[in-house]
Design an enzyme around this catalytic site. Structure first.
Site, mmCIF file in Angstrom:
data_model
loop_
_atom_site.group_PDB
_atom_site.id
_atom_site.type_symbol
_atom_site.label_atom_id
_atom_site.label_comp_id
_atom_site.label_asym_id
_atom_site.label_seq_id
_atom_site.Cartn_x
_atom_site.Cartn_y
_atom_site.Cartn_z
ATOM 1 N N VAL A 286 -1.369 14.590 47.940
ATOM 2 C CA VAL A 286 -2.383 15.237 48.781
ATOM 3 C C VAL A 286 -1.775 15.980 49.961
ATOM 4 C CG1 VAL A 286 -4.240 13.670 48.124
ATOM 5 C CG2 VAL A 286 -2.803 13.125 50.119
ATOM 6 N N SER B 46 -9.635 3.080 60.314
ATOM 7 C CA SER B 46 -9.146 1.714 60.521
ATOM 8 C C SER B 46 -9.480 1.274 61.931
ATOM 9 C CB SER B 46 -7.628 1.670 60.305
ATOM 10 O OG SER B 46 -7.078 0.469 60.812
ATOM 11 N N TYR C 38 0.205 5.372 61.799
ATOM 12 C CA TYR C 38 -0.979 5.094 60.981
ATOM 13 C C TYR C 38 -2.245 5.137 61.835
ATOM 14 C CZ TYR C 38 -4.114 2.502 57.856
ATOM 15 O OH TYR C 38 -5.174 2.116 57.065
ATOM 16 N N ALA C 39 -2.219 4.479 62.986
ATOM 17 C CA ALA C 39 -3.395 4.447 63.865
ATOM 18 C C ALA C 39 -3.770 5.848 64.337
ATOM 19 C CB ALA C 39 -3.130 3.534 65.063
ATOM 20 N N SER D 289 -3.169 8.696 62.814
ATOM 21 C CA SER D 289 -3.731 9.458 61.697
ATOM 22 C C SER D 289 -5.175 9.059 61.437
ATOM 23 C CB SER D 289 -2.885 9.251 60.434
ATOM 24 O OG SER D 289 -2.998 7.933 59.933
ATOM 25 N N LYS D 290 -5.481 7.779 61.552
ATOM 26 C CA LYS D 290 -6.835 7.311 61.267
ATOM 27 C C LYS D 290 -7.815 7.691 62.376
ATOM 28 C CE LYS D 290 -6.189 5.595 57.236
ATOM 29 N NZ LYS D 290 -6.877 6.205 56.073
#
Length: 239
Positions: free
Chosen positions: A56, A134, A147-148, A150-151
């Site tokens: 993706v 998240s 990660y945080a 991006s979410k």
């Protein structure tokens, strides 16, 4: 899991659907009479699920894959953008390549697939998009800054898109599934971390999220720009 949802004639694209929540959803959709098309870099184990190998983060590949789905099935009724990576690194030790890759998959990947799919939904004046966030997006978590981040970005993007296409009868909503026992979760967390989650909010199964996703994909869900949050999991002994 007992599912009472009629998906006859419905075509749903699921990114990251080879494992975890996406895989459980793909199986449920096919069992309800619909067509689930998984975009992933690995092949799903369910032979009833259609599969297109797609990274993706590669915008051109996403465009080609979506065009192929529309050519084959004539429409796309639902999009569940679940492809994500979850590396663990302290902020002061973050490798630039790891940071970039996480954002490319988790955030850019959502943007690219929405840009490819949503115009078809606008043209048919119907469709439902669901993206994942998240709890870490609002609280942060040690070792999970990429990660945080991006979410958190996914939420802002989804709410903006929802406002832009609401008049076209296309819905865009966010799901915060909580802590779910997936391959990604086990790979990103040491046993001590997993025990912490078990003792605090509980760890759910991928199938626990299928019902809310089917609801958001259905015409019964009339809201858009909303976030559906699953705060806690029942323990295995609850009834």
């Amino acid at each position: 899991m007992k599912v009472s949802f009629d998906a006859t004639g419905v075509v749903v694209v699921i990114t990251g659907g080879a494992q975890g929540i996406g895989a459980a959803l793909a199986t449920a959709i096919t069992s309800c009479g619909g067509t689930a098309v998984v975009f992933d870099v690995v092949k799903p184990s369910d032979p009833a699920v259609s599969f297109v190998e797609v990274d993706v983060a590669d915008r051109a590949a996403v465009d080609r894959a979506v065009a192929g789905v529309v050519s084959q099935y004539g429409r796309i009724d639902g999009l569940v953008a679940g492809a994500a990576v979850q590396p663990r690194s302290a902020v002061l030790e973050l490798d630039p390549a790891e940071w970039t890759h996480t954002l490319q998959v988790n955030l850019d990947g959502v943007v690219w697939v929405c840009q490819a799919v949503v115009p078809h939904m606008v043209a048919q004046r119907s469709g439902s998009v669901v993206v994942f966030t998240s709890g870490m997006a609002s609280t942060g978590y040690p070792g999970a800054a990429a990660y945080a981040t991006s979410k958190a970005g996914v939420v802002a993007f989804a709410k903006s898109l929802a406002a832009e296409v609401a008049a076209d009868r296309v819905r865009v909503n966010v799901v915060a599934p909580g802590v779910i026992d997936t391959e990604q979760f086990r790979g990103a967390n040491q046993e001590a971390d997993r025990e912490h989650w078990r003792e605090t909010i509980g760890i759910g199964d991928p199938e626990d999220v299928v019902g809310p996703l089917l609801f958001l994909l259905s015409d019964a869900a009339t809201m858009t720009g909303s976030t559906l949050t699953r705060e806690r999991a029942f323990s295995r002994g609850d009834s």
